[in-house]
Design an enzyme around this catalytic site. Structure first.
Site, mmCIF file in Angstrom:
data_model
loop_
_atom_site.group_PDB
_atom_site.id
_atom_site.type_symbol
_atom_site.label_atom_id
_atom_site.label_comp_id
_atom_site.label_asym_id
_atom_site.label_seq_id
_atom_site.Cartn_x
_atom_site.Cartn_y
_atom_site.Cartn_z
ATOM 1 C CG ASP A 8 -2.070 -0.995 1.252
ATOM 2 O OD1 ASP A 8 -1.829 -1.832 0.098
ATOM 3 O OD2 ASP A 8 -2.747 -1.382 2.128
ATOM 4 C CE LYS A 106 -3.942 -4.236 1.197
ATOM 5 N NZ LYS A 106 -4.877 -3.389 1.971
ATOM 6 C CB CYS A 151 -1.937 -2.651 5.131
ATOM 7 S SG CYS A 151 -3.754 -2.485 5.180
#
Ligand code: VGL
Ligand code: ZN
Length: 198
Positions: A8, A106, A151
């Protein structure tokens, strides 16, 4: 085979972004420097529909940081972030996208969040990352990116639980730290699970 997973590294998690991680931009040069050393480089991308139920804006009267229940699962509420096709969802401008072999998106299902790059938070649906790694004979993964306490942590916990030799390179990670100590607790949790935190 060893893979590098970039978690990310997107505009919304960098300073000035919707869900800015303090010093989040510091992970970009580290990621760029590491990429050439790996057989395979995979980048995860938080990729939410505009009405995602992890957004406080979707729950009347609720604020960012509060918890709600969605389909029986506890969900912390975030500001709107990483909305599909928005600038905030794009990879950081300074990230060497040319060095990335695969992108795994995601958080695309409105009703469930996905902190891990492998599964949604209920572990009901896989993103395809595991199959991708196995198809390339990857048995070890190194992880950098954002955010340490969300994450990165859940991606590392899933990786080690799936049997990959898993390292988190802290030089290339930064955390949200909603509560002071969240990053330290995340590191301990990962170490307890068998992740090598370097
Ligand atoms: C993340 C909160 C919400 C992360 C993603 O990348 O750590 N955190 N969505
Ligand atoms: Zn998200």
């Amino acid at each position: 085979m060893r893979a590098l997973i970039l978690v990310d590294i997107q505009n919304d998690f960098l300073p000035g972004g919707a869900l800015a991680v303090p010093e989040g931009d510091a992970v970009v040069p580290v990621a760029n420097r590491l990429m050439p050393d790996y057989d395979l480089v995979v980048a995860t991308q938080d990729w939410h529909p505009a009405d995602h139920l992890s957004f406080a804006s979707q729950h009347a009267g609720c604020n960012v940081g509060e918890f709600v229940e969605v389909d029986g699962l506890e969900q912390i509420l975030w500001p709107d972030h990483c909305v599909q096709d928005s600038r905030g969802a794009e990879f950081a401008a300074g990230l060497n996208i040319g060095g990335v072999d695969h992108v795994v998106q995601k958080g695309t299902n409105r009703r469930i969040d996905s902190y891990s790059g492998f599964f949604d938070n209920a572990r009901r649906h896989a993103t395809g990352l595991e199959e991708l790694l196995r198809s390339q004979q990857v048995d070890a993964v190194d992880i950098v990116g954002l955010a340490t306490d969300y994450c990165v942590k859940f991606t590392a916990l899933d990786a080690v639980s799936l049997g990959f030799t898993t390292r988190v390179l802290t030089q290339g990670t930064r955390g949200v730290e909603l509560d002071p100590g969240d990053c330290n607790r995340a590191v301990q949790e990962m170490q307890t699970a068998g992740v090598d935190v370097i």
